[in-house]
Enzyme design. Structure first.
Site, PDB file in Angstrom:
ATOM      1  N   ARG A 181       0.819  -1.219   0.000  1.00  0.00           N
ATOM      2  CA  ARG A 181       0.000   0.000   0.000  1.00  0.00           C
ATOM      3  C   ARG A 181       0.848   1.263   0.000  1.00  0.00           C
ATOM      4  O   ARG A 181       0.629   2.174  -0.795  1.00  0.00           O
ATOM      5  CB  ARG A 181      -0.952   0.020   1.202  1.00  0.00           C
ATOM      6  CG  ARG A 181      -2.165  -0.879   1.018  1.00  0.00           C
ATOM      7  CD  ARG A 181      -2.864  -1.127   2.330  1.00  0.00           C
ATOM      8  NE  ARG A 181      -1.956  -1.787   3.248  1.00  0.00           N
ATOM      9  CZ  ARG A 181      -1.476  -1.244   4.365  1.00  0.00           C
ATOM     10  NH1 ARG A 181      -1.840  -0.040   4.708  1.00  0.00           N
ATOM     11  NH2 ARG A 181      -0.656  -1.907   5.138  1.00  0.00           N
ATOM     12  N   THR A 182       1.824   1.305   0.895  1.00  0.00           N
ATOM     13  CA  THR A 182       2.639   2.521   0.988  1.00  0.00           C
ATOM     14  C   THR A 182       3.429   2.732  -0.303  1.00  0.00           C
ATOM     15  O   THR A 182       3.502   3.839  -0.829  1.00  0.00           O
ATOM     16  CB  THR A 182       3.593   2.438   2.195  1.00  0.00           C
ATOM     17  OG1 THR A 182       2.808   2.248   3.364  1.00  0.00           O
ATOM     18  CG2 THR A 182       4.414   3.698   2.351  1.00  0.00           C
ATOM     19  N   LYS A 187      23.655  -9.610  -1.957  1.00  0.00           N
ATOM     20  CA  LYS A 187      25.073  -9.865  -2.236  1.00  0.00           C
ATOM     21  C   LYS A 187      25.959  -9.324  -1.120  1.00  0.00           C
ATOM     22  O   LYS A 187      27.181  -9.328  -1.239  1.00  0.00           O
ATOM     23  CB  LYS A 187      25.471  -9.198  -3.562  1.00  0.00           C
ATOM     24  CG  LYS A 187      24.708  -9.727  -4.764  1.00  0.00           C
ATOM     25  CD  LYS A 187      25.080  -8.922  -6.006  1.00  0.00           C
ATOM     26  CE  LYS A 187      24.168  -9.278  -7.173  1.00  0.00           C
ATOM     27  NZ  LYS A 187      24.295  -8.295  -8.262  1.00  0.00           N
ATOM     28  N   ARG A 241      11.747   2.375   2.676  1.00  0.00           N
ATOM     29  CA  ARG A 241      11.138   1.571   3.751  1.00  0.00           C
ATOM     30  C   ARG A 241      12.176   0.520   4.137  1.00  0.00           C
ATOM     31  O   ARG A 241      12.784  -0.104   3.257  1.00  0.00           O
ATOM     32  CB  ARG A 241       9.857   0.918   3.233  1.00  0.00           C
ATOM     33  CG  ARG A 241       9.344  -0.313   3.981  1.00  0.00           C
ATOM     34  CD  ARG A 241       8.773  -0.020   5.340  1.00  0.00           C
ATOM     35  NE  ARG A 241       7.581   0.809   5.316  1.00  0.00           N
ATOM     36  CZ  ARG A 241       6.347   0.351   5.481  1.00  0.00           C
ATOM     37  NH1 ARG A 241       6.134  -0.937   5.661  1.00  0.00           N
ATOM     38  NH2 ARG A 241       5.333   1.195   5.469  1.00  0.00           N
ATOM     39  N   HIS A 253       6.845   6.728  10.689  1.00  0.00           N
ATOM     40  CA  HIS A 253       6.168   6.619   9.399  1.00  0.00           C
ATOM     41  C   HIS A 253       5.486   7.973   9.189  1.00  0.00           C
ATOM     42  O   HIS A 253       4.266   8.075   9.215  1.00  0.00           O
ATOM     43  CB  HIS A 253       5.146   5.478   9.462  1.00  0.00           C
ATOM     44  CG  HIS A 253       4.612   5.056   8.130  1.00  0.00           C
ATOM     45  ND1 HIS A 253       5.029   5.608   6.947  1.00  0.00           N
ATOM     46  CD2 HIS A 253       3.689   4.128   7.812  1.00  0.00           C
ATOM     47  CE1 HIS A 253       4.367   5.033   5.949  1.00  0.00           C
ATOM     48  NE2 HIS A 253       3.553   4.130   6.445  1.00  0.00           N
TER      49      HIS A 253
END
Lengths: 303, 151
Positions: free
Chosen positions: A52-53, A81, A102, A130
Site C-alpha cells: 500500500r505505501t 550480495k 522503507r 512513518h
C-alpha cells in the site's frame, strides 16, 4: 520552507510545515499538476514489502509526471550480495532526485539522509517512524472536521507498539487535542507519551472499553490488536472482541465523527461499518496519494 | 607493628582521576583510550571509599584532558573527580559533566537499531543527566543508565 529537506521523523516538521503540506495536498487533490515532476526520477527503495505505501508513493510520483525506479523487497536488490546500506544509498543517489525508503531496521532513514545529498523520505523504519502516514492522517482529520484545533480523538487497540498512534499523538499535541485511549492493559499508551501530554496540560483518559467517551469523539482512530503481542493468549481471547468496531456501536456518536484506520485491518472493524457515512478509512488511503504528492513537490522545491 | 601504607606513587605533572566506581575502571580506560597512550599510567582499584564503597583511581603522568574528552567518562563514572597536578601539587580540581551529545562511545540498546546492524558510529542526545538517559539519534529509542554498554 521545506525545500530540499529530508522527512525522516514527524518531529522534523513544525506546525506551520504540517499546515503547508496539508494546503498543498488540497491543491493536488483539486489539480494533480502532472507536469510538475517532469524529468525527475524518484527511487522507491523498499527493503521489506509494503504494497500500500509503495503504490501510494509511486502513484503520487506518476501523477506528478515523474518517473519511478527502485525495488519492492530486498531480495531483488544487492543487499542479498552483502552490499551495505551506505553503499546502496550512495549508488542510488546517482540515479535519482529523491529517495523514498522503507526498511525493517530502525534509524535507517536518518542514516540514509546523512550519507546522501539528495532528500530522503522515510516510508517506515521498523517500529520507529512513518511520518507520511501521520501527515495523511492529519489531512484526513482536517478534511472531515474542517479544522485540526480542539478536537477529541479516541485511539483504540494497540497503543503500546503502534507507531502510527504515537506519531499522530505527537503531531496533534500542536492543536489542543483531547485524547481517549482505549486498550487492554498490556497494550496501554506508553508512559512517556502520557508524561508529554501532562507537561503540555492536554487532557486524556484511559480505559478498556469504548464507554461514554465515544459520544464525544470527533475521530475514532482504530488500530490492529496484534495477537503476538500478548504474553497470555487467554487475555488476548478475552479482550480481542472488545475492539471489533460494529456499526451499532456508532449509534449516538457525533454526525461528523469519522472512523480512521491506517490499514490493513484484520477484524477490528466489522465490514458492516464500511457502508456507514462515518467510515473514512478507504478515503483516508486515497488521501495518502495527495499528501505524498505534496511532500515530494515540497521537498524538491517545486512548490 | 609498623603502620605501613601502600600508595600508588605521586606524579610530578599530569592528571589524577579519582572516585571512579571500582567496577567501571576498565570501561574508563577504554573510553579514554588509555591503552593506547605512551605515558606512564598507574591505577589502583577496589580501594576503600566512604562515598562509593569501593573505588578506583587512575594517575596519568604528563597527560591532560580537554573537557570534551574527559566528560565522556561521566556516562559510567558520574562522580569522578579530576586533580590536575603541576610540580607534585594539585593546581586545579575538576568534576566531570555529562555532555549534551555522546558520539561513538555507547551502544544503542535497541537490537533493531541500524547502528547494531551496520558499521555506523553511534550518536545519542543526552535527555537526562542525573539519571543518565540517552536518546539514539538514529532509532530515537532511549537507552537508560542501567543498560549503557560501551562500544
Amino acid at each position: 520552507m521545506i525545500n530540499n529537506k529530508s522527512l525522516v521523523s514527524i518531529t522534523d516538521y513544525s506546525k506551520e510545515e504540517y499546515l503547508r503540506i496539508l494546503q498543498l495536498a488540497d491543491e493536488f487533490e483539486k489539480n494533480p499538476q502532472p507536469g510538475l515532476l517532469k524529468d525527475k526520477v524518484v527511487a522507491t527503495l523498499f527493503f521489506e514489502p509494503s504494497t500500500r505505501t509503495r503504490l501510494s508513493f509511486e502513484s503520487a510520483v506518476l501523477k506528478l509526471g515523474g518517473k519511478v525506479i527502485g525495488f519492492s523487497d530486498s531480495s531483488s536488490s544487492s543487499v542479498t550480495k552483502g552490499e551495505t546500506l551506505y553503499d546502496t544509498i550512495k549508488i542510488v543517489s546517482n540515479y535519482c532526485d529523491l529517495i523514498v525508503m522503507r526498511h525493517p531496521l530502525e534509524g535507517t532513514a536518518r542514516f540514509a539522509s546523512e550519507v546522501t545529498n539528495i532528500p530522503v523520505v522515510n516510508a517506515g523504519d521498523g517500529a520507529n517512524q512513518h511520518p507520511t502516514q501521520t501527515l495523511l492522517d492529519l489531512y484526513s482529520i482536517q478534511k472531515t472536521q474542517g479544522t485540526l484545533d480542539n478536537l477529541t480523538i479516541m485511539m483504540v487497540g494497540d497503543l503500546k507498539y503502534g507507531r502510527t498512534v504515537h506519531s499522530l499523538l505527537m503531531a496533534m499535541t500542536q492543536f489542543q487535542t483531547t485524547f481517549h485511549f482505549i486498550s487492554p492493559d498490556e497494550l496501554k499508551m506508553p508512559e512517556e507519551y502520557k508524561y508529554y501530554l501532562n507537561q503540555l496540560g492536554l487532557k486524556y483518559t484511559e480505559q478498556k472499553d469504548f464507554g461514554a467517551n465515544v459520544k464525544d469523539a470527533d475521530i475514532i482512530y482504530m488500530t490492529r490488536v496484534q495477537k503476538e503481542r500478548f504474553s497470555d493468549p487467554i487475555e488476548y481471547e478475552r479482550t480481542k472482541n472488545a475492539y471489533v468496531l460494529k456499526n451499532k456501536m456508532l449509534d449516538g456518536t457525533k454526525e461528523t465523527m469519522k472512523v480512521l484506520h491506517p490499514l490493513p485491518r484484520v477484524n477490528e472493524i466489522d465490514q458492516d461499518v464500511d457502508s456507514s457515512p462515518k467510515a473514512y478509512y478507504f478515503t483516508q488511503a486515497l488521501n495518502g496519494v495527495f499528501v505524498r504528492q505534496a511532500i515530494i513537490a515540497s521537498i524538491l522545491g517545486l512548490k | 607493628m609498623k603502620d605501613k601504607k601502600l600508595e600508588v606513587s605521586a606524579i610530578e605533572n599530569g592528571t589524577v582521576i579519582d572516585h571512579i566506581p571500582a567496577n567501571v575502571l576498565f570501561k574508563v580506560i577504554s573510553i579514554l583510550n588509555l591503552d593506547k597512550i605512551d605515558k606512564q599510567i598507574t591505577f589502583g582499584t577496589n580501594l576503600i571509599s566512604k562515598k562509593l564503597g569501593k573505588k578506583a583511581i587512575i594517575k596519568l603522568s604528563d597527560t591532560f584532558f580537554i573537557d570534551k574528552e574527559i566528560n565522556k567518562i561521566a556516562l559510567v563514572a558520574p562522580q569522578a573527580k579530576l586533580n590536575i597536578i603541576r610540580d607534585y601539587s594539585v593546581v586545579e580540581k575538576r568534576i566531570v559533566e555529562v555532555p549534551e551529545e555522546i558520539i561513538g562511545i555507547a551502544k544503542c540498546m535497541n537490537p533493531k537499531c541500524i547502528t547494531n546492524n551496520e558499521r555506523i558510529v553511534t550518536r545519542f542526545q543526552v535527555i537526562s543527566k542525573s539519571n543518565v538517559k540517552l536518546k539514539c539519534h538514529y532509532c530515537e529509542k532511549i537507552t537508560d543508565q542501567d543498560h549503557i554498554e560501551i562500544v
